[in-house]
Design a protein around this motif. Structure first.
Motif, PDB file in Angstrom:
ATOM      1  N   THR A 166       0.817  -1.212   0.000  1.00 15.55           N
ATOM      2  CA  THR A 166       0.000   0.000   0.000  1.00 15.55           C
ATOM      3  C   THR A 166       0.855   1.267   0.000  1.00 15.55           C
ATOM      4  O   THR A 166       0.334   2.359   0.171  1.00 15.55           O
ATOM      5  CB  THR A 166      -0.923   0.039   1.247  1.00 15.55           C
ATOM      6  N   ASP A 181      -9.781   7.740  -7.307  1.00 16.52           N
ATOM      7  CA  ASP A 181      -9.439   9.016  -6.675  1.00 16.52           C
ATOM      8  C   ASP A 181      -9.814  10.207  -7.547  1.00 16.52           C
ATOM      9  O   ASP A 181     -10.154  11.278  -7.031  1.00 16.52           O
ATOM     10  CB  ASP A 181      -7.940   9.054  -6.377  1.00 16.52           C
ATOM     11  N   MET A 216      -8.095  -0.647  -5.944  1.00 15.96           N
ATOM     12  CA  MET A 216      -7.957   0.805  -5.870  1.00 15.96           C
ATOM     13  C   MET A 216      -9.314   1.455  -5.636  1.00 15.96           C
ATOM     14  O   MET A 216     -10.365   0.824  -5.740  1.00 15.96           O
ATOM     15  CB  MET A 216      -7.375   1.351  -7.181  1.00 15.96           C
ATOM     16  N   GLN A 217      -9.248   2.743  -5.337  1.00 10.40           N
ATOM     17  CA  GLN A 217     -10.443   3.566  -5.364  1.00 10.40           C
ATOM     18  C   GLN A 217     -10.274   4.582  -6.467  1.00 10.40           C
ATOM     19  O   GLN A 217      -9.141   4.980  -6.772  1.00 10.40           O
ATOM     20  CB  GLN A 217     -10.652   4.282  -4.032  1.00 10.40           C
ATOM     21  N   SER A 229       0.358   7.975  -6.775  1.00  8.02           N
ATOM     22  CA  SER A 229      -0.753   7.960  -7.728  1.00  8.02           C
ATOM     23  C   SER A 229      -2.035   8.538  -7.152  1.00  8.02           C
ATOM     24  O   SER A 229      -2.774   9.250  -7.838  1.00  8.02           O
ATOM     25  CB  SER A 229      -1.011   6.528  -8.215  1.00  8.02           C
ATOM     26  N   SER A 230      -2.321   8.242  -5.877  1.00  3.97           N
ATOM     27  CA  SER A 230      -3.559   8.737  -5.269  1.00  3.97           C
ATOM     28  C   SER A 230      -3.639  10.255  -5.357  1.00  3.97           C
ATOM     29  O   SER A 230      -4.676  10.821  -5.720  1.00  3.97           O
ATOM     30  CB  SER A 230      -3.647   8.307  -3.803  1.00  3.97           C
ATOM     31  N   ARG A 234      -2.678   2.586  -3.569  1.00  2.00           N
ATOM     32  CA  ARG A 234      -1.818   3.280  -4.523  1.00  2.00           C
ATOM     33  C   ARG A 234      -1.412   2.340  -5.647  1.00  2.00           C
ATOM     34  O   ARG A 234      -1.124   1.175  -5.409  1.00  2.00           O
ATOM     35  CB  ARG A 234      -0.542   3.770  -3.842  1.00  2.00           C
ATOM     36  N   GLY A 235      -1.379   2.874  -6.854  1.00  2.00           N
ATOM     37  CA  GLY A 235      -0.957   2.067  -7.995  1.00  2.00           C
ATOM     38  C   GLY A 235      -0.052   2.869  -8.897  1.00  2.00           C
ATOM     39  O   GLY A 235       0.677   3.753  -8.457  1.00  2.00           O
ATOM     40  N   GLN A 243      -4.728  -5.631  -8.400  1.00  3.14           N
ATOM     41  CA  GLN A 243      -4.810  -4.313  -7.796  1.00  3.14           C
ATOM     42  C   GLN A 243      -6.201  -4.082  -7.214  1.00  3.14           C
ATOM     43  O   GLN A 243      -7.209  -4.492  -7.796  1.00  3.14           O
ATOM     44  CB  GLN A 243      -4.516  -3.214  -8.818  1.00  3.14           C
ATOM     45  N   MET A 257     -11.805  -1.625  -8.870  1.00  8.68           N
ATOM     46  CA  MET A 257     -11.856  -0.177  -8.679  1.00  8.68           C
ATOM     47  C   MET A 257     -13.122   0.162  -7.895  1.00  8.68           C
ATOM     48  O   MET A 257     -14.243  -0.001  -8.396  1.00  8.68           O
ATOM     49  CB  MET A 257     -11.861   0.540 -10.032  1.00  8.68           C
TER      50      MET A 257
END
Length: 354
Positions: free
Chosen positions: A130, A175, A172-173, A204-205, A154-155, A170, A336
């Motif tokens: 993370t 963002d 993720m949200q 990335s976030s 984070r990606g 992955q 996602m």
């Protein structure tokens, strides 16, 4: 000095119970104990208890090619949402005999490499990461060839395309959409001078939250980005306070009536800076955070924010890890999660006071 007590071995247990070593081993193995008749199993268990025998977990794990451990790498234990994420992971892996080993990088890329190396040296079965920076993509792709790696929070995708080729698992949200929703809400409240408190540009976030901020500002012809141009060196209350002080020290025509912080800790710093400047939130300035970390609803005023579903991200990351370890994961897979804007008392209609 008294000599150290000799540690009981499996052979000692077998001899005491009057059985073969292989039989004792099966009787003490939860997965194989059904192969031993009940009276023999009871005799072996009683012998093990009497002698104080403890199975050598490392030797057993090496035999089956697995250590039963999961490496979890986080950026900062001080970030409140991490606790919620870790709980989601732990709840998912608890029933699968997988022990989480949690480490912190303090957002230092060198520490990330050292931490991951130690986890690999200890033969973890998989890693949930993370704490990745955008510059870590090649390195993370390399280690994902050695053990299953799940990127969480984070990606490496900053809107330029699909980053799944390098790291195929992955969670993720979105963002970009989260930030856009927050800033669009501020615009709908009548705010036209809006600033962001941006996080580090190699995460990335924060890059995607910045993209969402800009997209929302561009969608309203009368809206102005009055950000200072400075970025946070770390995602902390202190950095949020520093950046917000720059905003509130600007000439009246350039001061924001609303501030979007890239995380809740920086938003707390902005609340402090507003008080220092003699501003009342939300009457004079609205402030929005990101993450919906524990207790931000207990601030005064309670913080409006974008909810990062940390528990669900943790749970789904663990689910992908379990599938990868079992060999049932479908590659590639990007989960996602949708953002949710949470309206509280730190935001209100625009009121020109500058």
């Amino acid at each position: 000095m008294a000599p150290a007590e000799r540690v009981a071995t499996l052979r000692d247990v077998a001899e005491h119970a009057g059985v073969h070593v292989a039989t004792a081993s099966r009787a003490l193995n939860e997965r194989q104990s059904h192969l031993v008749n009940e009276s023999t199993r009871t005799r072996v268990l009683e012998a093990a208890a009497l002698l104080g025998y403890r199975a050598n977990a490392l030797a057993r794990s090496l035999r089956r090619g697995s250590t039963g451990t999961l490496g979890i790498v986080v950026a900062d234990f001080a970030n409140p949402f991490i606790v919620t994420l870790l709980r989601g992971i732990e709840e998912e892996v608890r029933a699968h005999d997988l022990l989480p080993l949690v480490t912190e990088t303090r957002d230092d890329p060198r520490a990330l490499r050292n931490t991951v190396k130690r986890l690999l040296d200890n033969r973890v079965d998989a890693i949930i990461l993370t704490a990745a920076h955008l510059s870590d993509e090649a390195y993370v792709a390399e280690i994902s060839q050695q053990v299953p790696v799940v990127l969480a929070v984070r990606g490496f995708d900053i809107g330029a395309g699909d980053a799944l080729a390098s790291v195929p698992l992955q969670v993720m949200q979105n963002d970009f959409l989260g930030a856009r929703a927050a800033v669009r809400t501020l615009i709908d409240l009548g705010h036209r001078r809006i600033a962001q408190l941006p996080g580090a540009e190699n995460i990335s976030s924060f890059v995607n939250r910045g993209r969402g901020f800009t997209d929302a500002i561009d969608s309203e012809p009368l809206a102005r980005d009055v950000s200072s141009g400075a970025r946070a060196a770390a995602s902390t209350v202190e950095e949020g306070r520093r950046l917000a002080r720059l905003l509130f020290a600007a000439p009246p025509a350039d001061r924001p009536t609303a501030v979007f912080a890239h995380n809740d800790l920086m938003a707390v710093g902005a609340l402090d800076a507003a008080r220092e400047a003699g501003l009342e939130c939300p009457r004079d300035v609205s402030i929005v955070g990101y993450n919906d970390a524990p207790l931000v609803d207990h601030l005064d005023p309670a913080l409006s924010t974008v909810r990062l579903p940390a528990h669900e991200i943790g749970r789904q990351s663990a689910h992908l890890v379990l599938g990868a370890i079992a060999g049932t994961a479908v590659l590639p897979e990007l989960r996602m999660l949708a953002p949710e804007y949470i309206e509280r008392n730190s935001t209100g209609p625009a009121r020109e006071v500058f």
